[in-house]
Every structure is written in structure tokens, then in C-alpha cells.
Motif scaffolding. Structure first.
Motif, PDB file in Angstrom:
ATOM      1  N   TRP A  16       0.818  -1.135   0.079  1.00 56.79           N
ATOM      2  CA  TRP A  16       0.105   0.015  -0.104  1.00 56.79           C
ATOM      3  C   TRP A  16       1.078   1.372  -0.125  1.00 56.79           C
ATOM      4  N   ARG A  17       2.095   1.195   1.124  1.00 56.53           N
ATOM      5  CA  ARG A  17       2.717   2.306   1.043  1.00 56.53           C
ATOM      6  C   ARG A  17       4.205   2.026   1.140  1.00 56.53           C
ATOM      7  N   ILE A  18       5.183   2.814   0.339  1.00 57.72           N
ATOM      8  CA  ILE A  18       6.363   2.447   0.294  1.00 57.72           C
ATOM      9  C   ILE A  18       7.436   3.606   0.710  1.00 57.72           C
ATOM     10  N   ASP A  19       8.557   3.570   1.108  1.00 57.78           N
ATOM     11  CA  ASP A  19       9.449   4.447   1.429  1.00 57.78           C
ATOM     12  C   ASP A  19       9.893   5.324   0.300  1.00 57.78           C
ATOM     13  N   ASN A  20       9.594   6.795  -0.113  1.00 56.41           N
ATOM     14  CA  ASN A  20       9.959   7.196  -1.253  1.00 56.41           C
ATOM     15  C   ASN A  20      11.000   8.377  -0.785  1.00 56.41           C
ATOM     16  N   THR A  21      11.884   8.057   0.238  1.00 56.89           N
ATOM     17  CA  THR A  21      13.206   8.977   0.548  1.00 56.89           C
ATOM     18  C   THR A  21      13.846   8.959  -0.816  1.00 56.89           C
TER      19      THR A  21
ATOM     20  N   PRO B 136       9.583   4.186  -6.215  1.00 52.91           N
ATOM     21  CA  PRO B 136       9.336   5.137  -5.150  1.00 52.91           C
ATOM     22  C   PRO B 136       9.503   6.416  -5.732  1.00 52.91           C
ATOM     23  N   LEU B 137       8.437   7.558  -5.165  1.00 47.06           N
ATOM     24  CA  LEU B 137       8.541   8.696  -6.075  1.00 47.06           C
ATOM     25  C   LEU B 137       8.294   9.798  -4.891  1.00 47.06           C
ATOM     26  N   HIS B 138       9.040  10.808  -5.145  1.00 49.26           N
ATOM     27  CA  HIS B 138       8.769  11.918  -4.234  1.00 49.26           C
ATOM     28  C   HIS B 138       8.508  13.252  -4.997  1.00 49.26           C
ATOM     29  N   LEU B 139       7.714  13.803  -4.979  1.00 46.65           N
ATOM     30  CA  LEU B 139       7.143  14.792  -6.025  1.00 46.65           C
ATOM     31  C   LEU B 139       7.156  16.245  -4.893  1.00 46.65           C
ATOM     32  N   GLU B 140       7.668  17.149  -5.712  1.00 45.57           N
ATOM     33  CA  GLU B 140       7.533  18.621  -5.258  1.00 45.57           C
ATOM     34  C   GLU B 140       6.451  19.387  -5.768  1.00 45.57           C
ATOM     35  N   ALA B 141       6.245  19.149  -7.014  1.00 49.02           N
ATOM     36  CA  ALA B 141       5.310  19.759  -7.740  1.00 49.02           C
ATOM     37  C   ALA B 141       4.926  19.350  -9.054  1.00 49.02           C
ATOM     38  N   VAL B 142       3.492  19.486  -9.524  1.00 47.48           N
ATOM     39  CA  VAL B 142       3.182  19.274 -10.696  1.00 47.48           C
ATOM     40  C   VAL B 142       3.266  20.382 -11.677  1.00 47.48           C
ATOM     41  N   ARG B 143       4.308  20.551 -12.589  1.00 53.62           N
ATOM     42  CA  ARG B 143       4.324  21.858 -13.386  1.00 53.62           C
ATOM     43  C   ARG B 143       3.227  21.873 -14.406  1.00 53.62           C
ATOM     44  N   GLU B 144       2.838  20.761 -15.298  1.00 56.09           N
ATOM     45  CA  GLU B 144       1.680  20.742 -16.395  1.00 56.09           C
ATOM     46  C   GLU B 144       1.295  19.693 -16.567  1.00 56.09           C
ATOM     47  N   ILE B 145      -0.008  19.675 -17.200  1.00 56.58           N
ATOM     48  CA  ILE B 145      -0.385  18.366 -17.595  1.00 56.58           C
ATOM     49  C   ILE B 145      -1.184  18.564 -19.031  1.00 56.58           C
ATOM     50  N   ASP B 146      -0.756  17.600 -19.848  1.00 51.57           N
ATOM     51  CA  ASP B 146      -1.501  17.336 -21.087  1.00 51.57           C
ATOM     52  C   ASP B 146      -2.532  16.299 -21.000  1.00 51.57           C
ATOM     53  N   VAL B 147      -3.870  16.886 -20.590  1.00 49.25           N
ATOM     54  CA  VAL B 147      -4.800  15.892 -20.406  1.00 49.25           C
ATOM     55  C   VAL B 147      -5.085  15.114 -21.602  1.00 49.25           C
ATOM     56  N   ALA B 148      -4.660  15.277 -22.987  1.00 56.39           N
ATOM     57  CA  ALA B 148      -5.039  14.621 -24.095  1.00 56.39           C
ATOM     58  C   ALA B 148      -4.361  13.342 -24.191  1.00 56.39           C
ATOM     59  N   THR B 149      -2.912  13.484 -23.514  1.00 55.65           N
ATOM     60  CA  THR B 149      -2.103  12.273 -23.722  1.00 55.65           C
ATOM     61  C   THR B 149      -1.740  11.463 -22.292  1.00 55.65           C
ATOM     62  N   GLY B 150      -2.092  12.188 -21.247  1.00 54.72           N
ATOM     63  CA  GLY B 150      -1.805  11.694 -19.877  1.00 54.72           C
ATOM     64  C   GLY B 150      -0.341  11.968 -19.635  1.00 54.72           C
ATOM     65  N   ARG B 151       0.442  12.936 -20.167  1.00 55.22           N
ATOM     66  CA  ARG B 151       1.656  13.353 -19.749  1.00 55.22           C
ATOM     67  C   ARG B 151       1.613  14.275 -18.622  1.00 55.22           C
ATOM     68  N   VAL B 152       2.512  14.131 -17.610  1.00 55.52           N
ATOM     69  CA  VAL B 152       2.565  14.800 -16.384  1.00 55.52           C
ATOM     70  C   VAL B 152       3.835  15.465 -16.125  1.00 55.52           C
ATOM     71  N   TRP B 153       4.049  16.709 -16.359  1.00 55.94           N
ATOM     72  CA  TRP B 153       5.391  17.418 -16.235  1.00 55.94           C
ATOM     73  C   TRP B 153       5.503  17.642 -14.812  1.00 55.94           C
ATOM     74  N   VAL B 154       6.600  17.156 -13.969  1.00 51.51           N
ATOM     75  CA  VAL B 154       6.579  17.244 -12.535  1.00 51.51           C
ATOM     76  C   VAL B 154       8.053  17.829 -12.166  1.00 51.51           C
TER      77      VAL B 154
END
Lengths: 354, 354
Positions: free
Chosen positions: A30-35, A129-147
Motif C-alpha cells: 500500500w505504501r513504500i518509502d519514497n526517501t 518510489p516517487l517523491h514529488l515537489e510539484a506538478v508543473r503541467e498536464i497534457d490531459v489529451a495524452t496523460g503526460r504530467v510534467w513534474v
């Protein structure tokens, strides 16, 4: 920041990152360490883009009413809660592209990779393991998410160095479905009839290209599409990736099988399901001959619907669960793009970031 | 009572019985018409026993705290609501045994069956129109439910006449898992290492018997069981159905793979998963060599857990969705029982109703 795990035994499959439940592996945890620090056998990457799995992105986009801001918040929330972009509804993830920041000392001299290399991850985000500071942009048409963020690849993790002759965003879009083109040649042979359901989607286009190359002039590839007037559906015929395009809603089993029977009374030897909506198992089964094979590449496939669907109509078919990994799949997928200029042009038009 | 459908076109797969949603097939429909009267291409049966699918029965029994009365009420409620014993949680059904009451006039002269014959249905209860008057008795240990009711078999429906040399309840228990023994010989070959996860269950025992016969003296069959001291686990070794018995909790992937690696460092060529609990996909994948095959016969299998699990650890395995139907599967399963007297004796002891 130091990895919490450097002093303990680091498992090649990342078991040391699992927080709950105890004893799980990263994918089913369910949860993993994303350090964001590399243990001795891990690779730390700076992440620029998430390519969210199509079934997952569709579900998230629907819940968020296709609003980019809300989609971004939804993704941040999932990653905060689970330490990974693992959609709890669809169970699926996606992949990332980024730059290598650090390679753990136990791994450094054993792999062909250096800090600074640009790579795409070829393991699912559902275990990364993923550590996000911010989502910068999203292309809703393609499912790409710049972070802005960081991710960890385990020792067993699979990655591909991004090619220099293909646009990075295009390469990422291709690598996301790399499993399909690598599997298709194993499953079909010259002279066969192959049906690709969801032929106008990313994995569908690649599956058609590989199937057509493999079945040859005596074989036949039929592409089932939702909208025959859409650009990718027209590309299928124009680029010779299929012999026939059939338009139907893949969820309507009777309608679909009626249309396929009308042009291929012996039904398909191989059916490849690439549709990212639920409820298309029975269509796949009804269109496949006794003794034939169905390859379910779609993450929306229900195991029980497939198993009981085939039993329910007494169809003796081999049904295969799409495996996102096959040996050399990244190279096979990228080469398929190079081999089909019209497909390459379509991907450039759709995925190249200007 | 007359069938509501006699005057309209009757679909061989039963589409004419679907009430909602419109356009669905009986298996994926939420509700079907269970009117107990045979249309022109249907078979009406009096039902004596339901053999509820193991994953489904386990779920129902847990919700009902293993109380027979509550389990009976739960089943009546599902059938009232859906027109079929189709567990909405697990998506699975089971099978029935009963007596033919009437064969529709369009079918009567085309099949080798007469009114009065005792048969077992070999299509899932998840698509079989069922009308229940009462639940008479429940065996919580085996998932058998004695009822008073009627069911409809469609033209495409598969059934088996019950054999005279095998006790009826034993035959029913065997036919319920008939898909497994019929598939195993297709998947393995002499000299291979085969791992059966859930070897002490019904389908596991049959899979071991078939696998051992097929891999021969140079091959090896390993049975993974939850409790090596339980009677069916001891039967595995005593009757020579396996070469090794390994005890482990199939959900604990690291523990399982460690134990299998210890005795078979090359891992399994073929893994057959017969466990009726969720969360065993990764164990199956970790125990199977690159290039090997996994056959998921368990209805608890999660498609995404399998697909992403293999991708996540980069294991190039072919994963097959268990198909309850294979040509001649009823005869193959019953013959497997006849060929293994110790297995037959165990089934008699466990399933024969005194």
C-alpha cells in the motif's frame, strides 16, 4: 538526505522500501518509502515527466472532470499517501523520464549508466518510489504530467537510455507500450488472421504494425476502432498497417462479433486487445476461433470476465495476460517506429512537445 | 409457465435472456430473465445441487461468519436480485447438478440428451438463469448447496452426463475443476520442473497428477501447500503426485520464492496457480524462470497484479488466464480420477454424501 536503508540489506527487488503491509513487495504494498536518496544498489533519478498509464489516467481525469488543476492535485495526493503513483482504483501506474542523479556504490561499476544520462523507466510507477515537489503541467489529451521530483530505481529495475534520433516525448510515448510490439511477433505466424481491438490507440498501432509485418501477404490484419474517421484510424489504412478497418464499440460483444464474422467467417487466429475501457473481454472471445489465442494488453481487463466468458460460451482459447516486459522490448518498439515513417510522423505530430 | 422468449429469436449464447444492461451478454449482465421455462433452443433442468465456486463460496462464507443459515439466505438473495448465482464481489459462479426436465423443440433432435437424464452443467452459474425455491442444506466445508429450483442451459451451454462408476457428488466436485487437468498436459513437457501453488486443493491435486504423468521420471513436480500435515498434502506425496512438497503461505512472495529457489535454483518452467486467496501473483512470477509459463487457474487472480508484477521485476514470462473450458475436459478430469485410485479414495472420503 540519506537513504534509510543503506546500512541494512537492500533487496534487488526493492523489498527494503516496503512500509505496509509488512512482507509485501513494492508493487502490492500500500505504501513504500519514497526517501529520495540512493541506497547501495539503487539509482536516484531526477524526474521530469510522468507518463501515466492510459487506464489510470482516464480514471483520474474522469474523477477530476478533466480539470488539469484537479488532476495534478489528485496525483500529488496519491504520491503523498502511497509513496508512488499507484492508482488504487485501476491498480496501474505508468512510467517516468528523467536524469540519473546518483548510482549506489554496489551498482555503479556493474551497469552501463552514468550520472547525467537521460533515461526512461520501464518498470511501472505502481512500484517506483516517487517523491514529488510539484506538478508543473498536464497534457490531459495524452496523460503526460510534467513534474519536479525524484524517483528510485531498484537493482532489478528496467530502464532505457533515450535515443538521440527520436524526440524525447515521442520516445516516451512509444516506450510506454513497448511490451505490445515485442510480444506480437511471438504470437502470430504467416498467413494468420489477426484482430487488433483498439487498433487506433498507441499500443494498437504498434501491434498492427508488428502483426502486419509478421502475417505477410497471405495473412490478414483487422483493426477494430471506435471511430473510423479519426486520424489514427485513417493512418492504419493509409500506412498499410492493417488490411481492414472495422468500426464498432468494443464493449458491444454481439455487434462486434457480427461485424468480424461478416468479413472473416473463420474468426481470428489471434486477437490482441488494446482497449483502455472495461468490458471488452467477451468481444475478444467471440471473435477468436476455437484453438486461437487472445492477448490482453489492456490494463482494464478483468481476469474473471475473461475466464468465465470463455467458459460460458465454451470457447477453447488461450488467453494471455499482457506482460509489460519482454526481452529487448524497448529496442523493438523504437525500431518499429523507425521502420514505419508514417507512424513516426503521426507520433511526432501527436507527442512531440513544441 | 411459458418462456417469455419462445416467440422471439433465441440467441444460442442466451442474449435473449438479458434484462440489464441492454446489449450485454448473460455473463456480464447484471440481471437476467430466470423464468423457468425452456425456449425453443434451451434446456430446462430441475436443480438439486449448486457447487459454488471456491473463491465465491469463501467470500460468501466469510461475510456470513460461516453460518449455514445466513449463507443460504445470501444465495437466495443474490439469485432473486440477479436471476443467477453470480457473486458480485468475486465475479464468479460455480456449477449445478440436476435432471433434464424439457428440451426445446429446436434442440431436441440435435443433441444426445433426453428428459430425465442426470447432468452437471459445465458453464458457470454466473451466466446460468436460475430460479430457486429453497436452499435445503449447505456443506460449509465443501461449498456444496442442496436446493430446490430450476435452471436453463442455453444452446451453447456445456454439460456432462454424470458417470455411473463414480459417486455423483464426487463427480460434481471433479467436474468443477475440469479445466485444470485438461490444460496442464498442453503446457508442460517431459523433463520440466512444474510448480503447483495450492497443490492440496481440488484443482491443485488434479494439476499435480496430470503434471507428474507428463513430465515423467526426468521431470519434477513441486507442490506448494499451506499445511504439509493436512490429509491432501500428505496424499500428494503418498500417491506420488509430486516429487516435493513445500510448505509456505502463498501470499508471502519472498518466503515462497526463497524456498523454491533453495530446491530448484533454475526455478520452474511452468507454474500452475490454484490458490483461492488473493495476492499470490507475485509468488507465482518470482518462482518462474525467464521464458517460462504461468497458468493462473485461481479465480482470485488480479489481472493488473500479474501484469505489473512481471513487468516490475522484469521477468519475461507468459501468463495465461485459466479457461474453465477445454475440449473434452469433463472426460479428461473423470479419467484422471479413475487413473489414480488414491486420489479417487480421497475424493470419495471427502465428497461422497452418505
Amino acid at each position: 538526505m540519506t537513504a534509510p536503508t543503506t546500512k541494512t540489506h537492500c533487496h534487488p527487488l526493492g523489498a527494503h522500501r516496503v512500509l505496509e503491509p509488512v512482507g509485501a513487495m513494492p508493487q502490492d504494498a500500500w505504501r513504500i518509502d519514497n526517501t529520495p536518496a540512493a541506497a547501495q544498489n539503487e539509482i536516484l533519478c531526477e524526474v521530469d515527466v510522468l507518463n501515466v498509464d492510459s487506464a489510470s489516467f482516464r480514471q483520474i481525469a474522469e474523477v477530476c472532470h478533466f480539470d488539469a488543476g484537479r488532476i495534478g492535485e489528485h496525483i500529488l495526493q496519491t504520491v503523498r499517501e502511497r509513496g508512488k503513483q499507484h492508482n488504487p482504483v485501476t491498480g496501474s501506474g505508468g512510467m517516468f523520464v528523467g536524469r540519473v542523479l546518483e548510482i549506489g556504490e554496489a551498482l555503479r561499476d556493474r551497469i552501463d549508466l552514468r550520472a547525467g544520462d537521460r533515461i526512461a523507466s520501464l518498470v511501472s510507477l505502481s512500484l517506483t518510489p516517487l517523491h514529488l515537489e510539484a506538478v508543473r503541467e498536464i497534457d490531459v489529451a495524452t496523460g503526460r504530467v510534467w513534474v519536479r521530483g525524484m524517483a528510485i530505481l531498484f537493482e532489478s529495475g528496467i530502464w532505457a537510455r533515450l535515443p538521440e534520433d527520436i524526440d524525447e516525448n515521442v520516445a516516451l510515448a512509444v516506450l510506454d507500450v513497448a511490451g505490445a510490439p515485442a510480444q506480437v511477433p511471438r504470437l502470430c505466424s504467416p498467413g494468420q488472421t489477426v484482430l487488433v481491438i483498439g487498433a487506433a490507440g498507441k499500443s494498437g498501432l504498434f501491434s498492427c504494425a508488428q502483426a502486419k509485418a509478421r502475417v505477410g501477404a497471405t495473412g490478414r490484419v483487422i483493426g477494430l476502432v471506435h471511430d473510423a474517421s479519426a486520424p489514427p484510424a485513417q493512418l492504419l489504412e493509409r500506412a498499410g498497417l492493417v488490411d481492414d478497418v472495422v468500426e464498432a464499440d468494443a464493449r458491444r460483444a454481439l455487434d462486434v462479433s457480427g461485424k468480424i464474422e461478416a468479413i472473416a467467417p473463420q474468426l481470428a487466429d489471434l486477437t490482441i486487445n488494446c482497449v483502455n475501457v472495461p468490458g471488452t473481454e467477451l468481444s475478444s472471445i467471440l471473435c477468436t476461433r476455437d484453438g486461437g489465442t487472445i492477448y490482453f494488453f489492456s490494463m482494464s481487463t478483468s481476469f474473471t470476465a475473461a475466464a468465465l466468458g470463455a467458459e460460458g460460451i465454451g470457447r477453447d482459447v488461450t488467453m494471455i495476460i499482457g506482460n509489460g516486459y519482454a526481452k529487448d522490448h524497448a529496442n523493438i518498439a523504437l525500431q518499429t517506429l523507425r521502420d514505419h515513417p508514417a507512424l513516426h510522423a503521426y507520433f511526432n505530430a501527436k507527442y512531440k512537445k513544441l
